[in-house]
Design a protein around this motif. Sequence first.
Motif, short mmCIF file in Angstrom:
data_model
loop_
_atom_site.label_atom_id
_atom_site.label_comp_id
_atom_site.label_asym_id
_atom_site.label_seq_id
_atom_site.Cartn_x
_atom_site.Cartn_y
_atom_site.Cartn_z
N ALA A 72 -11.44 -4.56 -23.58
CA ALA A 72 -12.22 -3.45 -22.78
C ALA A 72 -13.04 -2.03 -23.91
CB ALA A 72 -10.97 -2.14 -23.08
N ASN A 73 -12.70 -2.04 -25.85
CA ASN A 73 -13.18 -1.97 -26.77
C ASN A 73 -14.03 -1.42 -26.71
OD1 ASN A 73 -12.67 -4.00 -27.79
ND2 ASN A 73 -11.48 -3.40 -29.71
N ALA A 74 -15.06 -3.17 -26.63
CA ALA A 74 -16.27 -3.86 -26.47
C ALA A 74 -16.96 -3.62 -24.71
CB ALA A 74 -16.59 -5.02 -26.54
N ILE A 75 -16.59 -3.47 -23.85
CA ILE A 75 -16.63 -2.56 -23.31
C ILE A 75 -17.37 -1.17 -23.03
CG2 ILE A 75 -16.81 -2.62 -20.38
CD1 ILE A 75 -15.06 -4.84 -20.50
N ASP A 76 -16.50 -0.35 -23.33
CA ASP A 76 -16.71 1.24 -24.26
C ASP A 76 -17.78 1.48 -24.69
OD1 ASP A 76 -14.35 1.11 -22.47
OD2 ASP A 76 -12.95 1.62 -23.19
N ALA A 77 -17.54 0.43 -26.43
CA ALA A 77 -18.63 0.54 -26.70
C ALA A 77 -20.23 0.32 -26.41
CB ALA A 77 -18.78 -0.23 -27.48
N LEU A 78 -20.23 -0.69 -25.38
CA LEU A 78 -21.76 -0.72 -24.77
C LEU A 78 -21.80 0.17 -24.01
CD1 LEU A 78 -23.57 -3.61 -24.84
CD2 LEU A 78 -22.00 -4.22 -22.74
N ALA A 79 -21.07 0.93 -23.18
CA ALA A 79 -21.44 1.77 -21.90
C ALA A 79 -21.91 3.54 -23.23
CB ALA A 79 -19.79 2.15 -21.26
N ALA A 80 -21.10 3.76 -24.32
CA ALA A 80 -21.43 4.57 -24.63
C ALA A 80 -22.45 4.16 -25.32
CB ALA A 80 -20.35 4.33 -26.08
N LEU A 81 -23.06 3.17 -25.74
CA LEU A 81 -24.96 2.77 -26.57
C LEU A 81 -25.61 2.42 -25.06
CD1 LEU A 81 -26.21 1.25 -28.76
CD2 LEU A 81 -25.66 -0.93 -27.52
N HIS A 82 -25.43 2.96 -24.12
CA HIS A 82 -26.56 3.34 -22.83
C HIS A 82 -26.38 4.35 -21.94
CE1 HIS A 82 -28.07 -1.22 -23.97
NE2 HIS A 82 -26.83 -0.98 -24.02
N ALA A 83 -25.66 5.22 -22.83
CA ALA A 83 -24.90 6.65 -21.93
C ALA A 83 -26.21 6.83 -21.27
CB ALA A 83 -24.64 7.17 -22.93
N SER A 88 -31.89 1.55 -12.80
CA SER A 88 -32.18 0.53 -11.17
C SER A 88 -31.67 0.48 -10.92
CB SER A 88 -33.08 -0.71 -12.14
OG SER A 88 -32.52 -1.42 -12.10
N ARG A 89 -32.11 0.66 -9.42
CA ARG A 89 -31.12 0.74 -8.67
C ARG A 89 -30.20 -0.35 -8.80
NH1 ARG A 89 -27.46 2.19 -5.63
NH2 ARG A 89 -27.37 1.37 -2.63
N SER A 90 -31.04 -1.73 -8.69
CA SER A 90 -30.03 -3.14 -8.62
C SER A 90 -28.86 -2.76 -10.23
CB SER A 90 -31.18 -4.41 -9.22
OG SER A 90 -31.40 -4.53 -10.63
N GLU A 91 -29.09 -2.14 -10.95
CA GLU A 91 -28.03 -1.83 -12.21
C GLU A 91 -26.79 -1.67 -12.02
OE1 GLU A 91 -26.26 -3.50 -15.82
OE2 GLU A 91 -28.25 -4.76 -14.85
N GLU A 92 -27.41 -0.09 -10.71
CA GLU A 92 -26.32 0.46 -10.44
C GLU A 92 -25.33 -0.08 -8.91
OE1 GLU A 92 -28.08 3.62 -8.46
OE2 GLU A 92 -28.71 5.02 -10.18
N VAL A 93 -25.94 -0.89 -9.10
CA VAL A 93 -24.99 -1.76 -7.48
C VAL A 93 -23.99 -3.24 -8.60
CG1 VAL A 93 -25.22 -3.41 -5.75
CG2 VAL A 93 -26.38 -1.79 -5.72
N HIS A 94 -24.82 -3.51 -9.40
CA HIS A 94 -24.28 -4.23 -10.53
C HIS A 94 -23.10 -3.60 -11.04
CE1 HIS A 94 -23.67 -7.01 -14.20
NE2 HIS A 94 -23.00 -7.89 -13.13
N GLN A 95 -23.31 -2.85 -11.40
CA GLN A 95 -22.14 -1.72 -12.66
C GLN A 95 -20.80 -1.50 -11.30
OE1 GLN A 95 -21.53 -1.43 -16.03
NE2 GLN A 95 -23.44 -2.13 -15.96
N ALA A 96 -21.32 -1.37 -10.22
CA ALA A 96 -20.31 -0.12 -9.43
C ALA A 96 -19.52 -1.73 -8.93
CB ALA A 96 -21.15 0.11 -7.66
N HIS A 102 -13.04 -4.10 -11.64
CA HIS A 102 -11.84 -4.68 -12.05
C HIS A 102 -11.36 -3.31 -12.08
CE1 HIS A 102 -13.54 -7.98 -14.79
NE2 HIS A 102 -14.59 -7.04 -15.24
N GLY A 103 -11.25 -3.00 -10.92
CA GLY A 103 -10.30 -1.94 -10.36
C GLY A 103 -10.50 -0.23 -10.81
N GLY A 104 -11.72 -0.54 -11.39
CA GLY A 104 -11.68 1.19 -11.53
C GLY A 104 -11.53 2.39 -10.92
N ASP A 105 -11.66 3.87 -10.97
CA ASP A 105 -10.67 4.80 -10.35
C ASP A 105 -11.54 5.39 -9.59
OD1 ASP A 105 -11.98 5.31 -12.67
OD2 ASP A 105 -9.53 7.07 -12.86
N ARG A 106 -13.58 4.62 -10.07
CA ARG A 106 -14.20 5.94 -9.37
C ARG A 106 -14.37 5.39 -7.48
NH1 ARG A 106 -19.93 5.50 -12.02
NH2 ARG A 106 -19.37 3.51 -11.63
N PRO A 107 -14.71 5.58 -7.09
CA PRO A 107 -15.05 5.15 -5.76
C PRO A 107 -16.17 4.83 -5.38
CG PRO A 107 -15.18 7.70 -5.61
CD PRO A 107 -14.77 7.32 -7.01
#
Length: 115
Positions: A72-83, A88-96, A102-107
């Motif tokens: 989780a800490n590595a994922i958070d650091a990667l997300a902060a790096l690319h904040a 792109s649309r395909s990356e948005e779909v991949h992230q969603a 992983h059970g994110g609270d965002r719909p």
Amino acid sequence: MTAGSSSRPVPASESAVPAEAPAKTRDTASTGYQAALAAVRPKAATAVDTLVAAAIDRQTRTAAREPETVHANAIDALAALHAGQELSRSEEVHQAALQRKHGGDRPVRTAFDIA
């Protein structure tokens, strides 16, 4: 009609019949055919000793498993790096998809969301 020719059928004993070849059986078939036949035949059930089966089951149940939050800490650091970067649309779909997996609270957006 010419002399010596007739229109009567020639009996089988008089016709030139080639000698019969040996019949092909599964025993004399090619190795490729035998391998293909063996692949589709059901396998004989192999008996597993009850003690071995119990040991396999016990080892499977007690196998060391990493917790879901180990990276989780590595994922958070990667997300902060690319904040601040635009995705792109395909990356948005991949992230969603990852968030949903992983059970994110965002719909997760669907194709027909209007709101």
